[in-house]
Design an enzyme around this catalytic site. Sequence first.
Site, PDB file in Angstrom:
ATOM      1  N   HIS A 162      -9.734   1.343   4.181  1.00  0.00           N
ATOM      2  CA  HIS A 162      -8.338   1.790   5.012  1.00  0.00           C
ATOM      3  C   HIS A 162      -8.901   2.522   6.171  1.00  0.00           C
ATOM      4  CE1 HIS A 162      -4.183   2.714   6.237  1.00  0.00           C
ATOM      5  NE2 HIS A 162      -4.038   1.727   5.665  1.00  0.00           N
ATOM      6  N   GLY A 164       2.018   2.315  10.593  1.00  0.00           N
ATOM      7  CA  GLY A 164       3.086   3.514  10.612  1.00  0.00           C
ATOM      8  C   GLY A 164       3.686   3.825  11.666  1.00  0.00           C
ATOM      9  N   SER A 218       2.853  -1.917  10.270  1.00  0.00           N
ATOM     10  CA  SER A 218       4.265  -2.198  10.439  1.00  0.00           C
ATOM     11  C   SER A 218       5.010  -3.259  10.343  1.00  0.00           C
ATOM     12  CB  SER A 218       4.746  -1.755  12.092  1.00  0.00           C
ATOM     13  OG  SER A 218       4.322  -0.179  11.998  1.00  0.00           O
ATOM     14  N   GLU A 255      -5.942  -4.755  10.059  1.00  0.00           N
ATOM     15  CA  GLU A 255      -4.970  -3.868  10.561  1.00  0.00           C
ATOM     16  C   GLU A 255      -5.198  -3.095  11.868  1.00  0.00           C
ATOM     17  OE1 GLU A 255      -2.705  -2.500   6.603  1.00  0.00           O
ATOM     18  OE2 GLU A 255      -4.215  -1.262   6.830  1.00  0.00           O
ATOM     19  N   GLU A 263      -6.870   4.933   7.311  1.00  0.00           N
ATOM     20  CA  GLU A 263      -6.752   6.450   6.983  1.00  0.00           C
ATOM     21  C   GLU A 263      -7.904   7.016   6.278  1.00  0.00           C
ATOM     22  OE1 GLU A 263      -2.878   5.626   5.048  1.00  0.00           O
ATOM     23  OE2 GLU A 263      -2.140   5.228   7.027  1.00  0.00           O
ATOM     24  N   ASN A 317       0.920  -1.078  -0.111  1.00  0.00           N
ATOM     25  CA  ASN A 317      -0.009  -0.115   0.176  1.00  0.00           C
ATOM     26  C   ASN A 317       0.974   1.332  -0.124  1.00  0.00           C
ATOM     27  OD1 ASN A 317      -1.893   1.922   0.535  1.00  0.00           O
ATOM     28  ND2 ASN A 317      -2.217   1.332   2.422  1.00  0.00           N
ATOM     29  N   TRP A 318       1.148   1.810  -1.072  1.00  0.00           N
ATOM     30  CA  TRP A 318       1.982   2.962  -1.322  1.00  0.00           C
ATOM     31  C   TRP A 318       1.403   4.174  -0.703  1.00  0.00           C
ATOM     32  CZ3 TRP A 318       4.213   2.676  -7.256  1.00  0.00           C
ATOM     33  CH2 TRP A 318       4.783   1.440  -7.272  1.00  0.00           C
ATOM     34  N   LYS A 319       0.379   4.264  -0.337  1.00  0.00           N
ATOM     35  CA  LYS A 319      -0.576   5.561   0.154  1.00  0.00           C
ATOM     36  C   LYS A 319      -0.127   6.595  -0.755  1.00  0.00           C
ATOM     37  CE  LYS A 319       0.026   3.577   4.552  1.00  0.00           C
ATOM     38  NZ  LYS A 319      -0.110   3.638   6.066  1.00  0.00           N
ATOM     39  N   GLY A 339       2.721  -1.259   4.397  1.00  0.00           N
ATOM     40  CA  GLY A 339       2.557   0.307   4.014  1.00  0.00           C
ATOM     41  C   GLY A 339       4.066   0.721   3.802  1.00  0.00           C
ATOM     42  N   GLY A 340       4.998   1.106   4.847  1.00  0.00           N
ATOM     43  CA  GLY A 340       6.346   1.834   4.726  1.00  0.00           C
ATOM     44  C   GLY A 340       7.310   0.910   4.027  1.00  0.00           C
TER      45      GLY A 340
HETATM   46  P1  PGA Z   1       2.570   0.316   7.554  1.00  0.00           P
HETATM   47  O1  PGA Z   1       1.074   0.631   6.760  1.00  0.00           O
HETATM   48  O2  PGA Z   1       3.163  -0.891   7.088  1.00  0.00           O
HETATM   49  O3  PGA Z   1       3.424   1.685   7.159  1.00  0.00           O
HETATM   50  O4  PGA Z   1       2.109   0.323   8.955  1.00  0.00           O
HETATM   51  C1  PGA Z   1       0.307  -0.538   6.787  1.00  0.00           C
HETATM   52  C2  PGA Z   1      -1.020   0.020   6.039  1.00  0.00           C
HETATM   53  O5  PGA Z   1      -1.579   1.191   6.539  1.00  0.00           O
HETATM   54  O6  PGA Z   1      -1.707  -0.648   5.207  1.00  0.00           O
END
Ligand code: PGA
Length: 249
Positions: free
Chosen positions: A94, A172, A211, A166, A96, A9-11, A232-233
């Site tokens: 998600h 994050g 994470s 999640e 966010e 998930n590149w956001k 994500g990251g």
């Molecule tokens: P993260 O993000 O790996 O940076 O914690 C995961 C996500 O939000 O899908």
Amino acid sequence: MRKPIIAGNWKMNKTPSEAKALVEALAPLVADAQCDVVVCTPAVNFAAVSEAIKGTNIKLGAQNMHWKESGAYTGELSAAMLKECGVEYVILGHSERRQYFGETDATVNLRTLAAVKAGLTPIICVGEKKEEREAGYTNALVAYQTLIALSGLTAEQVAKVVIAYEPVWAIGTGLTATDEQANETIGVIREAVRSAYGDAADEVRIQYGGSMNPKNCKGLMAQPQIDGGLIGGASLKAEDFSKVVRFDA
Ligand code: PGA
């Protein structure tokens, strides 16, 4: 046996040229992956990424979509638009989107129904906030979020969706659920699916996200309930993401 699925998930990261470079670096590193590999990129990168993944085992994903087929919804994208760009997966709900953009369980459900109808595979995100875990609501909450999101699908359709557990407090933050916590809560989600859709629960793939990285992926992926990761990251660097895809550092 459920085939694991690792999705990045590149956001809101990577321009088209950066996206192309990332996927070109990633493709040879994941060519022998034993799992499904997906990159969920910002929509402006669909053309660049779909070109770069041609002939590879990497699939294209989006990060959101609207549930209407078309109309006066400024700034939104429909399932048909995603499909025509080569998108096969779409992240829905998600945390966010829930936190910053007014996403609710009801709108996640509308998006899920529209995605499945269009032939896209939704990656439906559920998970509790820190205070909800501390108050002991995790199991009830994730079961509720899951069943609302799936409402209106047949068992056959449910078997093919992907769910991402999640925990919001782990996204994050560098905090990961322990392997056992993640496994247990994903087991709760699977039993919620079973209560409404029977044996589809044994087929639906449920990822962990929050994470997840090259260091902790092996332990998480060794858990029997965990069918993959939403990353994500660690999905923004080819080397890191490829290590997660191999479940190994
Ligand atoms: P993260 O993000 O790996 O940076 O914690 C995961 C996500 O939000 O899908």
